[in-house]
Scaffold this motif. Structure first.
Motif, PDB file in Angstrom:
ATOM      1  N   MET A 145       4.785  -9.133  -4.729  1.00 49.20           N
ATOM      2  CA  MET A 145       5.394  -7.815  -4.561  1.00 49.20           C
ATOM      3  C   MET A 145       4.909  -6.878  -5.661  1.00 49.20           C
ATOM      4  O   MET A 145       4.951  -7.214  -6.844  1.00 49.20           O
ATOM      5  N   ILE A 146       4.401  -5.726  -5.262  1.00 52.35           N
ATOM      6  CA  ILE A 146       4.012  -4.687  -6.212  1.00 52.35           C
ATOM      7  C   ILE A 146       5.244  -3.832  -6.481  1.00 52.35           C
ATOM      8  O   ILE A 146       5.782  -3.187  -5.583  1.00 52.35           O
ATOM      9  N   GLY A 171       4.694  -5.487   1.030  1.00 54.49           N
ATOM     10  CA  GLY A 171       4.696  -6.024  -0.329  1.00 54.49           C
ATOM     11  C   GLY A 171       4.724  -4.973  -1.409  1.00 54.49           C
ATOM     12  O   GLY A 171       4.332  -5.244  -2.541  1.00 54.49           O
ATOM     13  N   ILE A 172       5.214  -3.768  -1.085  1.00 53.84           N
ATOM     14  CA  ILE A 172       5.280  -2.683  -2.065  1.00 53.84           C
ATOM     15  C   ILE A 172       6.724  -2.210  -2.179  1.00 53.84           C
ATOM     16  O   ILE A 172       7.334  -1.785  -1.201  1.00 53.84           O
ATOM     17  N   ALA A 173       7.290  -2.306  -3.379  1.00 57.51           N
ATOM     18  CA  ALA A 173       8.669  -1.891  -3.628  1.00 57.51           C
ATOM     19  C   ALA A 173       8.673  -0.557  -4.355  1.00 57.51           C
ATOM     20  O   ALA A 173       8.122  -0.432  -5.451  1.00 57.51           O
ATOM     21  N   CYS A 174       9.276   0.450  -3.736  1.00 58.73           N
ATOM     22  CA  CYS A 174       9.399   1.753  -4.381  1.00 58.73           C
ATOM     23  C   CYS A 174      10.773   2.320  -4.058  1.00 58.73           C
ATOM     24  O   CYS A 174      11.657   1.583  -3.612  1.00 58.73           O
ATOM     25  N   ALA A 175      10.983   3.601  -4.266  1.00 57.90           N
ATOM     26  CA  ALA A 175      12.322   4.175  -4.118  1.00 57.90           C
ATOM     27  C   ALA A 175      12.334   5.317  -3.133  1.00 57.90           C
ATOM     28  O   ALA A 175      11.428   6.142  -3.113  1.00 57.90           O
ATOM     29  N   SER A 176      13.378   5.358  -2.326  1.00 56.45           N
ATOM     30  CA  SER A 176      13.603   6.530  -1.498  1.00 56.45           C
ATOM     31  C   SER A 176      14.217   7.594  -2.375  1.00 56.45           C
ATOM     32  O   SER A 176      15.081   7.319  -3.198  1.00 56.45           O
ATOM     33  N   LYS A 206      -3.923  -0.778  -3.663  1.00 56.10           N
ATOM     34  CA  LYS A 206      -3.197  -1.369  -2.541  1.00 56.10           C
ATOM     35  C   LYS A 206      -2.348  -0.312  -1.822  1.00 56.10           C
ATOM     36  O   LYS A 206      -2.311  -0.260  -0.588  1.00 56.10           O
ATOM     37  N   VAL A 207      -1.681   0.536  -2.591  1.00 55.00           N
ATOM     38  CA  VAL A 207      -0.871   1.600  -1.992  1.00 55.00           C
ATOM     39  C   VAL A 207      -1.745   2.525  -1.153  1.00 55.00           C
ATOM     40  O   VAL A 207      -1.420   2.846  -0.003  1.00 55.00           O
ATOM     41  N   LEU A 208      -2.861   2.927  -1.718  1.00 52.99           N
ATOM     42  CA  LEU A 208      -3.755   3.838  -1.000  1.00 52.99           C
ATOM     43  C   LEU A 208      -4.371   3.176   0.234  1.00 52.99           C
ATOM     44  O   LEU A 208      -4.722   3.850   1.199  1.00 52.99           O
ATOM     45  N   GLU A 209      -4.453   1.848   0.202  1.00 51.67           N
ATOM     46  CA  GLU A 209      -5.003   1.117   1.348  1.00 51.67           C
ATOM     47  C   GLU A 209      -4.017   1.058   2.504  1.00 51.67           C
ATOM     48  O   GLU A 209      -4.389   1.229   3.677  1.00 51.67           O
ATOM     49  N   VAL A 210      -2.734   0.804   2.212  1.00 51.60           N
ATOM     50  CA  VAL A 210      -1.761   0.576   3.287  1.00 51.60           C
ATOM     51  C   VAL A 210      -1.070   1.858   3.770  1.00 51.60           C
ATOM     52  O   VAL A 210      -0.512   1.872   4.873  1.00 51.60           O
ATOM     53  N   MET A 211      -1.115   2.916   2.985  1.00 52.10           N
ATOM     54  CA  MET A 211      -0.390   4.131   3.350  1.00 52.10           C
ATOM     55  C   MET A 211      -0.853   4.754   4.666  1.00 52.10           C
ATOM     56  O   MET A 211      -0.016   5.122   5.511  1.00 52.10           O
ATOM     57  N   PRO A 212      -2.165   4.929   4.915  1.00 51.74           N
ATOM     58  CA  PRO A 212      -2.582   5.612   6.155  1.00 51.74           C
ATOM     59  C   PRO A 212      -2.058   4.944   7.421  1.00 51.74           C
ATOM     60  O   PRO A 212      -1.517   5.615   8.301  1.00 51.74           O
ATOM     61  N   GLU A 213      -2.215   3.634   7.523  1.00 48.29           N
ATOM     62  CA  GLU A 213      -1.756   2.927   8.715  1.00 48.29           C
ATOM     63  C   GLU A 213      -0.237   3.010   8.851  1.00 48.29           C
ATOM     64  O   GLU A 213       0.304   3.217   9.943  1.00 48.29           O
TER      65      GLU A 213
END
Length: 394
Positions: A1-2, A315-320, A371-378
């Protein structure tokens, strides 16, 4: 997890944990019982931590009071100060983007006859110092302004705000919980009378926080009991957590110069990468005056919480950024409550369904950004296809 929600809490440094452990197993005495070795060891360790916290923010050791959280520190600062100045004035000034532990406390004081001014912020989340100067009147007793806003990352003109308060003879409290360990703190430069920090936000343990109370500033305690923390905070101190907080302060003081520039570089890469991917992504907060490693934004047509959950599956944990502060706060339990921060900075509520915040720490690496920049578009494309607003506008 990132992990990219470091503004909410950071992973404790292993050196901090190691420093704490003996105070669970060996030096477990009550620091108030310092007439025998086990109690005295706990007391001396706590006082050493007090010195470390003081040195971290440019204060004196006897100006530090330990608490359990940033929320408690903020409550003690506001309620404690006003309890001592109850007959000296009834006007308080905050900004419209303060943390709940300031905004809610102050709003409740309306019932006690206080008048509240909430200063507006610009689209970057900044208070105009001139507005503060105009708002202060002869009845003003306290100003409380956050150093860094955790939702949008903006760093206030805190030194200037403090100068104004000092020149007007008005007490100034700074909520620096989201700043500590990422932005330099010097209580003398900030011209503040009180300042709150919490160790969980800079690689220390939860359950340990502090309130700086400038020499000569008078407060009353919020709890009746013993005389711990000079009577400001009755109750047996959490010695292991306090020791951990002291170590976290010492480490941050020594090492911020190493990891903050790296965070700024990763922040820049993430900001530029996101801005190049989407035409309907909008950043929030000030572009340059922001917490290192912090990027926040909203995307047209997409709910912040939906994006949060989809990224979690990747696998990316961030905040709303709280499009919905809590259903409990709504008049109708099915309604969403718009974030007061987003509203204050001019985000259009008709097309914004929530923002996202990504906050990095010393443990993040450049590959996390990749990784974030990779998964964001899809991810964004899938959510757009599910959105009736997006399909309507197409």
């Amino acid at each position: 997890m990132i992990y990219l929600d470091n503004v909410a809490g950071t992973k404790p440094d292993q050196r901090v944990i190691e420093k704490m452990m003996p105070f669970f197993t060996e030096h477990y005495g009550n620091p108030s019982a310092h007439f025998y070795p086990i109690g005295r060891e706990a007391f001396e360790a706590m006082e050493a931590a007090r010195v470390q916290v003081a040195e971290f923010i440019g204060a004196k050791a006897d100006e530090i009071v330990f608490t359990s959280s940033g929320t408690e520190s903020n409550n003690l600062a506001i309620k404690g100060f006003l309890g001592h100045t109850a007959n000296k004035g009834k006007h308080i000034i905050i900004s419209e983007i303060e943390h709940f532990s300031v905004d809610t406390v102050v709003t409740k004081l309306l019932n006690d006859g206080y008048k509240i001014t909430k200063l507006k912020v610009d689209n970057g989340g900044l208070v105009n110092p001139a507005d503060l100067e105009k708002a202060i009147n002869e009845d003003t007793v306290l100003v409380s302004i956050q150093y860094v806003n955790p939702e949008i990352g903006t760093i206030q003109y805190t030194e200037k705000l403090g100068e104004i308060c000092k020149s007007k003879g008005v007490a100034f409290h700074v909520d620096a919980v989201a700043a500590a360990g990422f932005v330099e703190i010097d209580v003398n430069k900030l011209n503040c009378d009180m300042l709150s920090i919490a160790s969980q936000n800079f690689f220390g343990p939860k359950g340990a926080a502090a309130l700086f109370i400038k020499e000569g500033t008078k407060l009353i305690g919020l709890m009746d009991g013993g005389f711990q923390e000079r009577g400001y905070r009755s109750g047996t101190e959490n010695v292991p957590a306090i020791v951990g907080m002291g170590e976290a302060c010492a480490l941050a003081k020594a090492e911020m110069g190493d990891y903050v520039p790296r965070l700024v570089a990763m922040q820049k890469k993430l900001w530029e990468g996101l801005s190049g991917q989407f035409d309907f992504l909008h950043f929030t907060g000030h572009e340059s005056r922001r917490r290192p490693g912090h990027v926040s934004f909203w995307i047209e047509y997409i709910e912040g919480e939906s994006l949060l959950m989809w990224l979690s599956l990747k696998g990316i944990a961030c905040a709303s950024g709280s499009a919905c502060s809590s259903n409990i706060l709504a008049d109708d339990e099915d309604d969403l409550v718009a974030s007061s921060v987003l509203t204050a900075v001019g985000v259009p509520t008709d097309i914004c369904a929530g923002s996202l915040g990504m906050s990095m720490s010393r443990y993040n690496i450049e590959e996390d950004v990749d990784k974030v920049l990779e998964v964001m578009p899809e991810t964004v494309q899938k959510l757009c296809e599910m959105s009736p607003m997006y399909n309507r506008d197409k």
